[in-house]
Design an enzyme around this catalytic site. Structure first.
Site, short mmCIF file in Angstrom:
data_model
loop_
_atom_site.label_atom_id
_atom_site.label_comp_id
_atom_site.label_asym_id
_atom_site.label_seq_id
_atom_site.Cartn_x
_atom_site.Cartn_y
_atom_site.Cartn_z
N HIS A 348 0.81 -1.23 0.00
CA HIS A 348 0.00 0.00 0.00
C HIS A 348 0.84 1.27 0.00
O HIS A 348 0.28 2.35 0.19
CB HIS A 348 -0.91 0.05 1.23
CG HIS A 348 -1.96 -1.02 1.26
ND1 HIS A 348 -3.24 -0.82 0.82
CD2 HIS A 348 -1.90 -2.30 1.67
CE1 HIS A 348 -3.94 -1.93 0.98
NE2 HIS A 348 -3.14 -2.86 1.49
N LYS A 534 -8.94 13.27 4.98
CA LYS A 534 -7.99 12.16 4.93
C LYS A 534 -7.01 12.34 6.08
O LYS A 534 -7.01 13.38 6.74
CB LYS A 534 -7.24 12.14 3.59
CG LYS A 534 -6.69 13.53 3.19
CD LYS A 534 -6.14 13.55 1.78
CE LYS A 534 -7.16 13.62 0.69
NZ LYS A 534 -7.37 12.34 0.02
N ARG A 535 -6.16 11.33 6.32
CA ARG A 535 -5.15 11.51 7.35
C ARG A 535 -4.29 12.73 7.06
O ARG A 535 -4.10 13.10 5.90
CB ARG A 535 -4.26 10.26 7.44
CG ARG A 535 -4.90 9.14 8.18
CD ARG A 535 -5.29 9.56 9.59
NE ARG A 535 -4.10 9.60 10.42
CZ ARG A 535 -3.72 8.64 11.23
NH1 ARG A 535 -4.47 7.56 11.37
NH2 ARG A 535 -2.62 8.73 11.94
N LYS A 540 0.23 14.38 1.51
CA LYS A 540 -1.15 14.61 1.06
C LYS A 540 -1.41 16.10 0.83
O LYS A 540 -2.40 16.49 0.25
CB LYS A 540 -2.15 14.03 2.05
CG LYS A 540 -2.08 12.50 2.16
CD LYS A 540 -3.08 11.98 3.17
CE LYS A 540 -2.93 10.50 3.47
NZ LYS A 540 -3.51 9.62 2.44
N THR A 642 -8.83 6.50 -1.53
CA THR A 642 -10.18 5.95 -1.67
C THR A 642 -11.25 7.00 -1.36
O THR A 642 -12.38 6.87 -1.81
CB THR A 642 -10.39 4.71 -0.77
OG1 THR A 642 -9.80 4.95 0.52
CG2 THR A 642 -9.76 3.48 -1.39
N LYS A 646 -15.12 7.84 -3.05
CA LYS A 646 -16.36 8.08 -2.30
C LYS A 646 -16.96 9.43 -2.70
O LYS A 646 -18.17 9.58 -2.85
CB LYS A 646 -16.09 8.08 -0.79
CG LYS A 646 -15.65 6.73 -0.27
CD LYS A 646 -15.00 6.86 1.11
CE LYS A 646 -14.15 5.63 1.40
NZ LYS A 646 -13.24 5.81 2.53
C1 26Q Z 1 3.34 0.56 10.59
C2 26Q Z 1 4.26 0.25 11.58
C3 26Q Z 1 4.12 0.73 12.88
C4 26Q Z 1 3.01 1.52 13.17
C5 26Q Z 1 2.09 1.83 12.19
C6 26Q Z 1 2.25 1.36 10.89
C7 26Q Z 1 1.28 1.70 9.85
C8 26Q Z 1 -0.08 1.79 10.14
C9 26Q Z 1 -1.00 2.11 9.15
C10 26Q Z 1 1.66 1.92 8.54
C11 26Q Z 1 0.74 2.24 7.56
C12 26Q Z 1 -0.61 2.34 7.86
C13 26Q Z 1 -1.64 2.69 6.88
C14 26Q Z 1 -1.43 2.89 5.60
C15 26Q Z 1 -2.51 3.27 4.68
O1 26Q Z 1 -3.63 3.51 5.08
N1 26Q Z 1 -2.22 3.35 3.37
C16 26Q Z 1 -3.22 3.74 2.38
O2 26Q Z 1 -3.85 2.56 1.90
C17 26Q Z 1 -4.96 2.89 1.08
C18 26Q Z 1 -5.65 1.60 0.70
O3 26Q Z 1 -4.88 0.89 -0.23
C19 26Q Z 1 -4.52 3.69 -0.13
O4 26Q Z 1 -5.67 4.08 -0.84
C20 26Q Z 1 -3.73 4.91 0.29
O5 26Q Z 1 -3.20 5.56 -0.85
C21 26Q Z 1 -2.61 4.51 1.23
O6 26Q Z 1 -1.94 5.66 1.72
#
Ligand code: 26Q
Length: 808
Positions: A348, A534-535, A540, A642, A646
């Site tokens: 991702h 979004k986050r 972003k 995403t 929406k």
């Molecule tokens: C990893 C290690 C330690 C702590 C936290 C994490 C961690 C947690 C969440 C790393 C990444 C995430 C989330 C990532 C994420 O949401 N990515 C998004 O995924 C979506 C679905 O595929 C995409 O549409 C987005 O582009 C992408 O940013």
């Protein structure tokens, strides 16, 4: 009995009386919620059991979707919709003068995820059930989900998300299905009686993994799948090994909190423990279940597919090997072949700093046998490459390098399929980030463009638009979102286009009253609702949006009569608690909002609303009311996105860089129905190659940019002394990592075109309709069908009783 208004009301009264000792007159929304959710689970439980029986008795392949995050939001509304009960219940409540939304809002969001990735996992759950695919979710039952966000003085503060405090109506604790997960200690391999090496453990401790199951109800098909979330407890027989409060608390801590994504993965022991915990519990559970129904472990790949959602569960590969080798007694080569056949992996992100890396030393402490297996996988993999590729090539793909385990490399080597989440993203994985792997394993990489739960984001979130659509085209789109393109026939139907505008206005009115209630600010529903939700992350580029707002503020101040379309800028975003820079941007947006909203002249043209605590429920309020969707990431950085999907589905027009799935949105709606701007992917990579970007030149030579940036440090925006300087310096002194200044001019220009386009309301409505009509390809049902056919090779297990009704 089939549900009718009458028997629903009768039953509701009975449940209230018999289970909660209340009559309807005295029932609070909480009590009614409790009774209603009981009626729902009582009704689908039988189908849940029958679905699971069908899977087991049908001798079919099943897919296990491992994800460290699931973000379903609320389940009440979607369960009612999927069971076919929603309409009756809403009508019955109307008769009883009960406010349905008040009851639905009692439910706290199930927010066991950060954002896109967790929400995607939840959408995949919904679609697997709706397509009657034998699919399971495997994850962690966090006691505290995504933190609740509050603004104090414009700063983000985080509060614990106590979503379980009033008990969770949807889960079933299944203690008897618990498994033990081993941690720590040391391991030796000893030759067993049959000559095979068997591990001998010393000083390990055990944690009991207890599963909590949630039924995932498919859309009107009688299929109820399982999402199994694991919780850590002290095993009863191990009580002596946890003599102190501290040691007991450590076990509970394991599944206590969801880690926020701050994209700088400093070594955090507990996070890696969480990963191994749910991976080990899930894999042991799968093999145990397989052995209950099948005899030949060598055939497990014909019956089990395991999907690894990002690298977080990539220890599945080592754990599955461990079980096959140590518990089932297979030889390495057979075990490895089976493991690769079972595993598939979705990436991702291409942000280097987000790729998970763990120190070998930490892995050794958490589970030494798992480290041994990873080392052996790597040794064999690298030696298979020797002679074919040079040393630096092999270094690049090695799973372990300089004492660090690269989880993406492990996931790629151990899986038969690796997919990206949009066309551009997959292409970049193949050509850049994981290029050497594409050379070694041609054909392993493939694309699966993300999708969204169309029924949730249109039928549940936007009833007005749903009604309008259903009055015009048949309801095929409820099951096949592609059928939304039947709307294209009406793109020149003036009356219909006017209705599209009216529905949007009604939704904007509704959001406006919510905003008034939340913030005390009265926004103008006739203004453009310009939305970025979004986050909060530098890539972003909420900052680019903020800079435009500051420019508008300055333009209006200079010329109060300036002819621009009034706009309400709406933000929703959480920043990771340790992501200092992102939090500074939140503070700056909040202070700019205060300045603008309190300025009697400027606030007549523009207003800025930053809504607190953005989550699935808030998204469901904002999205139906959006006119403009801001998708403005630095090109190449957003894997897919995403919220872009929406928002288009709800008729917002997109302002976008050619990044992630924006490119596919642009292709589906055509260039006249989207506003694209900014650097191309090639241009971004050229800058990286040639090191020719110099942000300071933009500051020096573009007076508009200079004036906006100076506002961060000269007191124009009050109360941001430190934050303002931090941002100013990131853009000037530290060379603006995300090309904000480079894209500023083209962003301003495209927003000018949005203004012009909005003035012709009929033409705007046509563009809006074309967006809605073309959103069908972004359905999660389409996405999951592709995963099922191309990667998992699982088939629907259909309920013979086709016209399935959930009886009451
Ligand atoms: C990893 C290690 C330690 C702590 C936290 C994490 C961690 C947690 C969440 C790393 C990444 C995430 C989330 C990532 C994420 O949401 N990515 C998004 O995924 C979506 C679905 O595929 C995409 O549409 C987005 O582009 C992408 O940013």
């Amino acid at each position: 009995m089939q549900i009718t208004k009458e028997n629903f009301v009768k039953q509701l009264k009975r449940v209230l009386s018999e289970r909660l000792a209340l009559d309807l007159e005295n029932a609070t929304p909480e009590a009614i919620y409790r009774a209603l959710s009981t009626m729902i689970t009582d009704s689908y439980s039988n189908d849940w059991r029958k679905t699971q029986d069908r899977y087991h008795n049908g001798n079919v392949k099943q897919v296990y979707y491992f994800s460290i995050e699931f973000l379903p939001g609320d389940l009440l509304k979607s369960n009612l919709l999927n069971m076919g009960w929603l309409k009756v219940v809403k009508e019955a409540f109307k008769d009883l003068k009960i406010d349905f939304n008040k009851v639905a809002n009692v439910e706290p969001d199930m927010a066991l995820g950060n954002g896109g990735l967790g929400r995607l996992a939840a959408a995949i759950m919904d679609s697997m059930a709706s397509l009657a695919l034998p699919g399971y979710g495997v994850g962690i039952r966090y006691k505290y989900g995504m933190f609740d966000q509050k603004f104090i003085n414009g700063y983000q503060t985080e509060l614990p998300n106590e979503w379980l405090i009033n008990q969770n109506s949807w889960e079933v604790r299944r203690e008897s299905a618990s498994v033990l997960v081993r941690f720590g200690g040391s391991v030796n391999l000893i030759k067993g009686s049959n000559g095979k090496l068997v591990p001998k453990y010393h000083g390990s401790r055990y944690v009991q993994a207890v599963p909590y199951d949630t039924g995932i109800v498919g859309y009107r098909n009688g299929c109820v799948n399982t999402m199994r979330l694991w919780s850590a407890e002290i095993p009863p027989f191990e009580a002596v090994n946890y003599p102190t409060i501290d040691s007991r608390r450590k076990v509970e801590d394991l599944t206590s909190v969801l880690y926020p994504d701050d994209s700088t993965q400093k070594g955090r022991n507990l996070r890696l423990e969480q990963e191994y915990f749910f991976v080990s519990a899930g894999c042991q559970d799968i093999v145990r279940d397989y052995c209950k129904y099948h005899h030949d472990i060598y055939k497990i790949a014909d019956y089990v597919a395991i999907h690894i959602n990002d690298t977080h569960p990539s220890l599945c590969i080592a754990e599955f090997m461990r079980i096959l080798l140590d518990d089932e007694g297979l030889d390495w080569d057979s075990a490895w072949k089976i493991t690769q056949k079972v595993m598939s992996f979705t990436n991702h992100t291409i942000l280097q700093e987000s790729l998970e890396k763990w120190p070998v030393k930490m892995m050794a402490e958490i589970e030494p046998r798992i480290l041994q297996i990873i080392e052996e996988i790597n040794r064999r993999f690298c030696s298979s490459l020797a002679g074919k590729y040079n040393d630096s090539f092999i270094q690049n793909v090695s799973i372990i390098s300089n004492g660090i385990i690269r989880m993406a490399n492990l996931a790629v080597v151990g899986s038969h399929s690796i997919n990206g989440v949009s066309k551009l993203h997959t292409q970049l994985l193949k050509s850049k980030v994981l290029h050497n792997f594409d050379v070694i394993f041609p054909g392993k990489f493939n694309n699966k463009t993300n999708g969204i739960a169309i029924r949730r984001w249109l039928r549940l979130a936007n009833p007005r638009l749903t009604e309008l659509i259903d009055g015009k085209i048949d309801k095929e789109w409820h099951e096949d979102a592609n059928a939304l393109n039947k709307l294209l026939k009406y793109q020149n139907d003036k009356k219909f286009l006017q209705r599209v505008n009216e529905v949007k206005l009604e939704n904007k009115n509704q959001l406006a009253s919510f905003i008034k209630h939340q913030t005390g600010i009265k926004v103008s529903p006739s203004a453009i609702f310009d939305v970025q939700i979004k986050r909060l992350h530098a890539y972003k580029r909420q900052l680019l949006n903020l800079m435009r707002i500051i420019k508008l503020y300055q333009d209006i101040k200079e010329n109060p009569k300036i002819d621009i379309e009034p706009r309400v800028f709406i933000f929703g975003a959480k920043a990771a608690p340790s992501y200092h820079y992102a939090k500074s941007i939140i503070k700056c947006i909040n202070e700019t909002a205060k300045l603008i909203n309190n300025d009697p002249v400027v606030s007549r043209k523009i207003q800025v609303i930053f809504l607190e605590n953005y989550d699935v429920s808030l998204a469901e309020r904002i999205i139906p009311a959006a006119d403009v969707s801001e998708q403005i990431s630095t090109t190449t950085k957003e894997a897919s996105g995403t919220s872009n999907m929406k928002l288009m589905l709800n008729g917002a027009l997109t302002v976008a860089t050619m990044d992630g799935a924006n490119i596919e949105i642009a292709n589906s709606v055509g260039k006249d129905n989207i506003f694209t701007f900014g650097l191309s992917a090639d241009e971004v990579y050229k800058y990286y190659q040639n090191h020719t970007y110099c942000s300071f030149n933009y500051y020096r030579s573009d007076p508009a940019i200079k004036r906006v940036l100076d506002a961060f440090i000269d007191g124009t925006i009050p109360n941001i002394v430190n934050e303002g300087h931090e941002i100013f310096e990131s853009l000037t002194k530290y060379n603006d990592e995300y090309f904000v200044l480079r894209d500023f001019e083209s962003y301003i220009n495209i927003q000018g075109k949005v203004d012009v386009a909005y003035r012709d309301r009929l033409s705007w409505a046509r563009k809006s309709l074309i967006n809605i009509a073309n959103a069908g390809i972004f359905s999660a049902d389409r996405m999951v069908t592709e995963y099922a056919n191309d990667i998992w090779h699982v088939k629907a297990v259909v309920n013979r009783d086709d016209s399935h009704e959930y009886s009451i």
